[in-house]
Design a protein around this motif. Sequence first.
Motif, PDB file in Angstrom:
ATOM      1  N   THR A   1     -13.389 -32.056  12.151  1.00  0.00           N
ATOM      2  CA  THR A   1     -13.442 -30.465  13.101  1.00  0.00           C
ATOM      3  C   THR A   1     -13.620 -30.397  13.791  1.00  0.00           C
ATOM      4  O   THR A   1     -13.768 -30.793  14.799  1.00  0.00           O
ATOM      5  CB  THR A   1     -15.225 -30.592  11.800  1.00  0.00           C
ATOM      6  OG1 THR A   1     -15.838 -30.854  12.887  1.00  0.00           O
ATOM      7  CG2 THR A   1     -14.874 -30.592  10.911  1.00  0.00           C
ATOM      8  N   ASP A   2     -13.777 -28.607  14.259  1.00  0.00           N
ATOM      9  CA  ASP A   2     -14.299 -28.347  16.107  1.00  0.00           C
ATOM     10  C   ASP A   2     -15.074 -28.736  16.296  1.00  0.00           C
ATOM     11  O   ASP A   2     -15.284 -29.206  17.282  1.00  0.00           O
ATOM     12  CB  ASP A   2     -13.620 -26.993  15.968  1.00  0.00           C
ATOM     13  CG  ASP A   2     -12.385 -26.356  15.747  1.00  0.00           C
ATOM     14  OD1 ASP A   2     -11.617 -27.243  15.089  1.00  0.00           O
ATOM     15  OD2 ASP A   2     -12.784 -25.103  15.804  1.00  0.00           O
ATOM     16  N   GLU A   3     -16.146 -28.645  15.384  1.00  0.00           N
ATOM     17  CA  GLU A   3     -17.549 -28.994  15.780  1.00  0.00           C
ATOM     18  C   GLU A   3     -17.418 -30.819  16.462  1.00  0.00           C
ATOM     19  O   GLU A   3     -18.755 -31.442  16.694  1.00  0.00           O
ATOM     20  CB  GLU A   3     -18.594 -28.445  14.884  1.00  0.00           C
ATOM     21  CG  GLU A   3     -19.071 -27.412  15.064  1.00  0.00           C
ATOM     22  CD  GLU A   3     -20.182 -26.696  14.873  1.00  0.00           C
ATOM     23  OE1 GLU A   3     -21.351 -27.985  14.894  1.00  0.00           O
ATOM     24  OE2 GLU A   3     -20.400 -25.684  14.596  1.00  0.00           O
ATOM     25  N   GLN A   4     -16.617 -31.671  15.435  1.00  0.00           N
ATOM     26  CA  GLN A   4     -16.897 -32.978  16.273  1.00  0.00           C
ATOM     27  C   GLN A   4     -16.081 -33.290  17.252  1.00  0.00           C
ATOM     28  O   GLN A   4     -15.921 -33.829  18.561  1.00  0.00           O
ATOM     29  CB  GLN A   4     -16.284 -33.339  14.831  1.00  0.00           C
ATOM     30  CG  GLN A   4     -16.823 -33.741  13.555  1.00  0.00           C
ATOM     31  CD  GLN A   4     -15.868 -34.328  12.648  1.00  0.00           C
ATOM     32  OE1 GLN A   4     -15.212 -34.380  12.431  1.00  0.00           O
ATOM     33  NE2 GLN A   4     -16.942 -35.349  11.609  1.00  0.00           N
ATOM     34  N   ALA A   5     -14.394 -32.258  17.177  1.00  0.00           N
ATOM     35  CA  ALA A   5     -14.193 -32.799  18.647  1.00  0.00           C
ATOM     36  C   ALA A   5     -14.218 -31.892  19.197  1.00  0.00           C
ATOM     37  O   ALA A   5     -13.715 -33.226  20.481  1.00  0.00           O
ATOM     38  CB  ALA A   5     -12.159 -31.930  18.110  1.00  0.00           C
ATOM     39  N   ILE A   6     -14.989 -31.121  19.515  1.00  0.00           N
ATOM     40  CA  ILE A   6     -15.990 -30.234  21.044  1.00  0.00           C
ATOM     41  C   ILE A   6     -16.168 -31.801  21.663  1.00  0.00           C
ATOM     42  O   ILE A   6     -16.479 -31.642  22.774  1.00  0.00           O
ATOM     43  CB  ILE A   6     -16.463 -28.939  20.940  1.00  0.00           C
ATOM     44  CG1 ILE A   6     -16.727 -28.196  22.046  1.00  0.00           C
ATOM     45  CG2 ILE A   6     -17.781 -29.287  20.086  1.00  0.00           C
ATOM     46  CD1 ILE A   6     -15.483 -28.230  23.128  1.00  0.00           C
TER      47      ILE A   6
ATOM     48  N   ALA B   1     -19.262 -37.414  15.281  1.00  0.00           N
ATOM     49  CA  ALA B   1     -19.871 -37.092  16.433  1.00  0.00           C
ATOM     50  C   ALA B   1     -20.340 -35.285  15.622  1.00  0.00           C
ATOM     51  O   ALA B   1     -21.181 -35.003  16.323  1.00  0.00           O
ATOM     52  CB  ALA B   1     -18.114 -36.191  16.717  1.00  0.00           C
ATOM     53  N   GLU B   2     -20.344 -35.353  14.809  1.00  0.00           N
ATOM     54  CA  GLU B   2     -20.875 -33.542  14.243  1.00  0.00           C
ATOM     55  C   GLU B   2     -21.969 -33.443  14.856  1.00  0.00           C
ATOM     56  O   GLU B   2     -23.339 -32.273  15.221  1.00  0.00           O
ATOM     57  CB  GLU B   2     -20.882 -33.034  13.231  1.00  0.00           C
ATOM     58  CG  GLU B   2     -21.066 -33.721  11.861  1.00  0.00           C
ATOM     59  CD  GLU B   2     -20.638 -35.518  11.651  1.00  0.00           C
ATOM     60  OE1 GLU B   2     -20.214 -35.440  12.448  1.00  0.00           O
ATOM     61  OE2 GLU B   2     -21.559 -36.065  10.604  1.00  0.00           O
ATOM     62  N   LYS B   3     -23.241 -34.971  14.730  1.00  0.00           N
ATOM     63  CA  LYS B   3     -24.466 -34.911  15.100  1.00  0.00           C
ATOM     64  C   LYS B   3     -25.448 -34.782  16.208  1.00  0.00           C
ATOM     65  O   LYS B   3     -26.303 -34.515  16.467  1.00  0.00           O
ATOM     66  CB  LYS B   3     -25.106 -36.588  14.860  1.00  0.00           C
ATOM     67  CG  LYS B   3     -24.674 -36.775  12.924  1.00  0.00           C
ATOM     68  CD  LYS B   3     -25.669 -38.557  12.856  1.00  0.00           C
ATOM     69  CE  LYS B   3     -25.287 -38.331  11.407  1.00  0.00           C
ATOM     70  NZ  LYS B   3     -26.143 -39.218  11.333  1.00  0.00           N
ATOM     71  N   MET B   4     -24.200 -34.530  17.672  1.00  0.00           N
ATOM     72  CA  MET B   4     -24.587 -34.086  18.624  1.00  0.00           C
ATOM     73  C   MET B   4     -24.630 -32.590  18.266  1.00  0.00           C
ATOM     74  O   MET B   4     -25.533 -32.205  19.956  1.00  0.00           O
ATOM     75  CB  MET B   4     -23.195 -34.421  19.088  1.00  0.00           C
ATOM     76  CG  MET B   4     -23.801 -34.763  21.043  1.00  0.00           C
ATOM     77  SD  MET B   4     -24.509 -36.350  21.157  1.00  0.00           S
ATOM     78  CE  MET B   4     -23.737 -37.438  21.335  1.00  0.00           C
ATOM     79  N   GLY B   5     -24.086 -31.774  18.372  1.00  0.00           N
ATOM     80  CA  GLY B   5     -24.490 -30.548  18.351  1.00  0.00           C
ATOM     81  C   GLY B   5     -25.726 -30.444  17.501  1.00  0.00           C
ATOM     82  O   GLY B   5     -26.024 -29.755  16.061  1.00  0.00           O
ATOM     83  N   THR B   6     -26.495 -29.743  18.416  1.00  0.00           N
ATOM     84  CA  THR B   6     -27.661 -29.250  17.582  1.00  0.00           C
ATOM     85  C   THR B   6     -28.459 -27.849  17.506  1.00  0.00           C
ATOM     86  O   THR B   6     -28.777 -26.659  16.922  1.00  0.00           O
ATOM     87  CB  THR B   6     -28.964 -30.072  18.318  1.00  0.00           C
ATOM     88  OG1 THR B   6     -28.570 -29.155  19.774  1.00  0.00           O
ATOM     89  CG2 THR B   6     -29.502 -31.432  17.798  1.00  0.00           C
ATOM     90  N   HIS B   7     -27.238 -26.752  18.277  1.00  0.00           N
ATOM     91  CA  HIS B   7     -27.372 -24.832  18.771  1.00  0.00           C
ATOM     92  C   HIS B   7     -25.961 -24.933  18.499  1.00  0.00           C
ATOM     93  O   HIS B   7     -25.216 -25.174  19.265  1.00  0.00           O
ATOM     94  CB  HIS B   7     -28.457 -24.581  19.818  1.00  0.00           C
ATOM     95  CG  HIS B   7     -29.954 -25.414  19.431  1.00  0.00           C
ATOM     96  ND1 HIS B   7     -30.278 -26.579  19.949  1.00  0.00           N
ATOM     97  CD2 HIS B   7     -31.012 -24.714  19.100  1.00  0.00           C
ATOM     98  CE1 HIS B   7     -31.335 -27.216  19.662  1.00  0.00           C
ATOM     99  NE2 HIS B   7     -31.805 -25.698  19.481  1.00  0.00           N
ATOM    100  N   ARG B   8     -26.494 -23.706  17.633  1.00  0.00           N
ATOM    101  CA  ARG B   8     -24.983 -22.897  18.064  1.00  0.00           C
ATOM    102  C   ARG B   8     -25.123 -21.336  18.130  1.00  0.00           C
ATOM    103  O   ARG B   8     -26.059 -20.964  18.657  1.00  0.00           O
ATOM    104  CB  ARG B   8     -24.078 -22.077  16.517  1.00  0.00           C
ATOM    105  CG  ARG B   8     -23.764 -23.730  15.988  1.00  0.00           C
ATOM    106  CD  ARG B   8     -23.620 -24.046  14.482  1.00  0.00           C
ATOM    107  NE  ARG B   8     -23.151 -25.393  14.086  1.00  0.00           N
ATOM    108  CZ  ARG B   8     -24.319 -26.285  13.843  1.00  0.00           C
ATOM    109  NH1 ARG B   8     -25.417 -25.856  14.460  1.00  0.00           N
ATOM    110  NH2 ARG B   8     -24.098 -27.615  13.516  1.00  0.00           N
ATOM    111  N   PHE B   9     -24.040 -21.340  19.797  1.00  0.00           N
ATOM    112  CA  PHE B   9     -24.066 -19.659  19.838  1.00  0.00           C
ATOM    113  C   PHE B   9     -23.035 -19.008  20.216  1.00  0.00           C
ATOM    114  O   PHE B   9     -22.090 -19.604  19.825  1.00  0.00           O
ATOM    115  CB  PHE B   9     -24.842 -19.798  21.422  1.00  0.00           C
ATOM    116  CG  PHE B   9     -25.761 -20.745  21.285  1.00  0.00           C
ATOM    117  CD1 PHE B   9     -27.287 -19.492  21.768  1.00  0.00           C
ATOM    118  CD2 PHE B   9     -26.214 -21.291  21.977  1.00  0.00           C
ATOM    119  CE1 PHE B   9     -28.450 -20.034  21.389  1.00  0.00           C
ATOM    120  CE2 PHE B   9     -27.830 -21.545  21.897  1.00  0.00           C
ATOM    121  CZ  PHE B   9     -28.339 -21.247  21.455  1.00  0.00           C
ATOM    122  N   THR B  10     -22.842 -17.657  19.746  1.00  0.00           N
ATOM    123  CA  THR B  10     -21.199 -16.810  20.167  1.00  0.00           C
ATOM    124  C   THR B  10     -20.961 -16.678  21.824  1.00  0.00           C
ATOM    125  O   THR B  10     -22.277 -16.738  22.323  1.00  0.00           O
ATOM    126  CB  THR B  10     -20.967 -15.222  19.248  1.00  0.00           C
ATOM    127  OG1 THR B  10     -22.493 -15.002  19.503  1.00  0.00           O
ATOM    128  CG2 THR B  10     -21.034 -15.745  18.053  1.00  0.00           C
TER     129      THR B  10
END
Lengths: 347, 347, 347, 347
Positions: free
Chosen positions: A143-148, A312-321
Amino acid sequence: MKALVYHGPGNKAWEDVPDATVQEPTDVVVKVETTTICGTDLHILQGDVAAVTDGRILGHEAVGTVTAVGDAVRGFSVGDRVLVPAITKCGRCEYCQRGMPSHCQTVGGIGWIFGHLIDGTQAEYVRVPYADTSLYAVPPEVTDEQAIFLADSLPTGYEVGVLAGNVRPGHTVAVVGAGAVGLSAVLTTGLWGASKVIAIDSNKFRLEKALEFGATDTVEVGPGTVGDVVALTDGLGVDVAIEAVGYPETLLTAASLVRPGGTIANVGVHGTPVELPMQDMWISNVTLTMGLVDTVSIPTLLKMVASGRIPAEKMGTHRFTFDRIDEAYSVFADAAANLALKVVITP
Amino acid sequence: MKALVYHGPGNKAWEDVPDATVQEPTDVVVKVETTTICGTDLHILQGDVAAVTDGRILGHEAVGTVTAVGDAVRGFSVGDRVLVPAITKCGRCEYCQRGMPSHCQTVGGIGWIFGHLIDGTQAEYVRVPYADTSLYAVPPEVTDEQAIFLADSLPTGYEVGVLAGNVRPGHTVAVVGAGAVGLSAVLTTGLWGASKVIAIDSNKFRLEKALEFGATDTVEVGPGTVGDVVALTDGLGVDVAIEAVGYPETLLTAASLVRPGGTIANVGVHGTPVELPMQDMWISNVTLTMGLVDTVSIPTLLKMVASGRIPAEKMGTHRFTFDRIDEAYSVFADAAANLALKVVITP
Amino acid sequence: MKALVYHGPGNKAWEDVPDATVQEPTDVVVKVETTTICGTDLHILQGDVAAVTDGRILGHEAVGTVTAVGDAVRGFSVGDRVLVPAITKCGRCEYCQRGMPSHCQTVGGIGWIFGHLIDGTQAEYVRVPYADTSLYAVPPEVTDEQAIFLADSLPTGYEVGVLAGNVRPGHTVAVVGAGAVGLSAVLTTGLWGASKVIAIDSNKFRLEKALEFGATDTVEVGPGTVGDVVALTDGLGVDVAIEAVGYPETLLTAASLVRPGGTIANVGVHGTPVELPMQDMWISNVTLTMGLVDTVSIPTLLKMVASGRIPAEKMGTHRFTFDRIDEAYSVFADAAANLALKVVITP
Amino acid sequence: MKALVYHGPGNKAWEDVPDATVQEPTDVVVKVETTTICGTDLHILQGDVAAVTDGRILGHEAVGTVTAVGDAVRGFSVGDRVLVPAITKCGRCEYCQRGMPSHCQTVGGIGWIFGHLIDGTQAEYVRVPYADTSLYAVPPEVTDEQAIFLADSLPTGYEVGVLAGNVRPGHTVAVVGAGAVGLSAVLTTGLWGASKVIAIDSNKFRLEKALEFGATDTVEVGPGTVGDVVALTDGLGVDVAIEAVGYPETLLTAASLVRPGGTIANVGVHGTPVELPMQDMWISNVTLTMGLVDTVSIPTLLKMVASGRIPAEKMGTHRFTFDRIDEAYSVFADAAANLALKVVITP
């Protein structure tokens, strides 16, 4: 298009800028669908990186879709989903040919150019030079959220920490500092069969995350740190100590944890000299490594994410536009207090 | 028997002592036919090595003949001509099994015990523990005067300099300090196909020797040292910088000579901390190595001396008999001024 | 004492023999508390191993307790629980010093001597030569039933398969043959971060076990084997193909599975020549490795078993006491049909 | 322009063909100023290489001057003196990125395309695809007659022989077959500090050349070959045996010369299967390598030629102009009888 533009220390704005376009036959343009913020971006905003001047678009990590390609591009087409890594690789200089594009001589002697020497990825679109040799196709399972997080932080922890540290099956590994990069090292030491992974930090949230990311033990920083780590090994210290903070004291802590014949892998970005106790260390047969990421491990990391071995997705804790990117910076600037690791920013 | 005995800082005497004898079934006794002096012996006499106490016989390098063997010794017999290396190897601890007897856990955590933790080789006879795993047979083609330099100085330059520095064919190598150990590195870089070997020293005699030992270029120390070396490479510095002195300034010089991705191999024995400019170095992808010799390269070096590829005998510049050992120390203590590299001492 | 004695092809007996004793100062005697049977023992009984003659005690794997030590033994004492590995290591010959005791020159040019050149471990007691350098202490967290498989089969799969095959993070690995040794390779590839481990066998029980031991995919042998494996990779074949059977067809299968630049690691014991299609293979940049185990990976494997990362105990499927050792041989001789991997034999 | 065109088995002609032109933005055109003939060209003329069809211009080695560049070429300009190597490298596929362009996936799965899948270098001009990543600038110190042998034969002997064979300081090396490629291995083993280099051939001229190129010993092929080589080592055989012929018997000879733990590096191009005595070899811990050259060692070799350490020019024994290229083929086709190693062909 809109982009986050640097206007000198302390100043940045999400504002209108000219569209990103193909300028060289080896360029592509990528529509940014996910980006994030790196510790280096914070340094830039503090005015610590002289090469970044007023008007520069910030950011060096992106996942997105190719919207235009130069005449010489053969590996990517319009519509391809791609990962834009922190490092640009000409593919032909001596450093690129030996797998060390961190020092690509063609793009300026340093492979990190996005948001530094050229416009970056915290924008609706970004121009990517040397696209054929620099971009990576993102497999459908990722996913994008993993790849980033494979654009910079994961390869940094893996290459500059785990690989440079020469982790081998059975090794004991200490990671000093459990922020995003330290946790990236924790997440990837398992690939080399470490028998113990000891995370060290002063922040309880990060130590909890470390256990979740694969650490076998945690040590809260204090006067007994060295003793605690040595007690977790066989009394001689760890085989590999990874420094993931960037201060003299943390590097010296890492140095004091390593056993004879071991490796200290410095990942942290330092701002001052470090007084190394060479009168004690010269006889210890240790190795000290340091450096900028090459991002050449991305194909391996993509495979391991695709197969589920690296979450890898565990690294993302917060989301913004994009329109809330200022807020994203605020949260990330005080990550530990905000229980943040990495922020995810999307259109 | 007679031996050179340490009696506290500044004091030593060639005097009568009890005969060396077999104490353990794995011991042998060797009649010393050639020995030499190491820089470390000078440090001991200055009182810098606390573990060496009054009454200790000095020295950790010898060539001689086996005169007695313990019951368990199988690899050596009375009459064998042997090299006694600086490092003792139990052969069974984890460090010995991984080829790093410099940190043999059995003999005290440090493999250097002769003239340090047990009686040494500047004597008519020396007891050698763990003989089967520590001693090396000297092939008939190799003379005593060649073999003696393989006890410590040549393997130190080779292992801690050339091997740790990871010299590879085509590499450019700078050696900072052209004393006995620096010249040992010069003499052995050729084994790995270095394209340039640049010797750096302030002493003209040593620079001349360096050319004779295989250096391709020399640079006399001065304000332009770094520029001179960079001009001899392609403008980026050397692949490997070997530090063979042991002062902060020489280590910093070595660090400033190395190109991105290169290695700084510290061979020098340091007495003080060194302030490393990590604020500049962190991004350079360099590796800093350091350590005590393992002497495990001796079989390779013996082959290369036997085949004529390493002219080890060139290291010996002065000759003394045991009864003139005080004079030998005086000459070696001021080696540069006396145009001395290593002294050869025989009965 | 009692022991299993070979009396020519097809004949063996559990019978009275003279007690094992210390003969050399470097010997110990070990009371055997757990042993097992290896495929090689079956070859001996078929008369295939000429060096094994009438009267030889069989077996080369044991866990037990030290009951006597020679005068020169320093690393082990009476009462120590130890692992007796298949390979004996003098610790001082060139091969032992380079970590390749499989060819120890001191014990006969081949490190496998138990149940071959000297009496073996299928006995109440066994004499162990070169004990200090050959034995391994068993940590308290590791059971006898786990340790016994580290005497030969696990290190064989790991060293001759995984290590010789040069498995690296992200690699795809095929294991041809899922018997005890093939499954040992499956069990240990994970230490090096393989992304896919494909087990290939004709026996469904073994393929099920393979999945339990860490394989990600299985392929039942048939006309479509190669196509099935290639379909599981990206169309080019695997990075590493491990052959764990020992027939021409299985080696050729392994060779046909490997991608350009990959490695074929032959673990199987062959009895006939193999016609290699060099007219096709010369251009493929593949490497073919083969060899006898060194057992030098035992310290690493013990750590990984102790930490729970390698469930070695899963290898034991059947249990017998010494007086039923004939039955153990019968079961193991037809392992696949008996759903057996390894048998565990105790007093 | 004129070029040597293949017209089916046994037929070739130096004839008029359309001019070489830039077809892709990453192409350059090179005016050929020096070329040579490879053993592979002879195979093609015998009709052994099915991919080469009527009308193909032959040859895959050239030194010359750039006369036209595509729009995307940044590393080379009109007028640059360049080496055109046998292997084309896209620089972006997985194989190119790992330094193995011998299997570049972009150009067809095999990096050798000149005179094979596209028109070659035995012509007045040649189109070079992927010029930025494939071409090498020739330093002024290196002559055309030195550089031409770095297009294929020297890197083949070095990479597929010396590097794949893992030659290390002190090693003994046997080279089976002292033709151009075998002698290239002889010429470059010295870069890795081999202690003995034993050349084996049936041709006295080649054995004399071998001594001139750096062999320490020669053995004339005969019933006593293996015994002679073993007598030159310590009775166990060589560390590395390089096969540079391509017949079953020469590969088996190489296999019989290598000591336990050694490497057999196959460089020869084979036309038939080889029956490998796996029943004897499985226990020997040897490694067998094979493959097509990558030519990635050219930068190192250019440095060593420039510094005088590799006298590449010695490889050229005969000189011809383009109009006498038929004669050049005749001489090279019977190289041993004509006392020829490589022929040099110029306008």
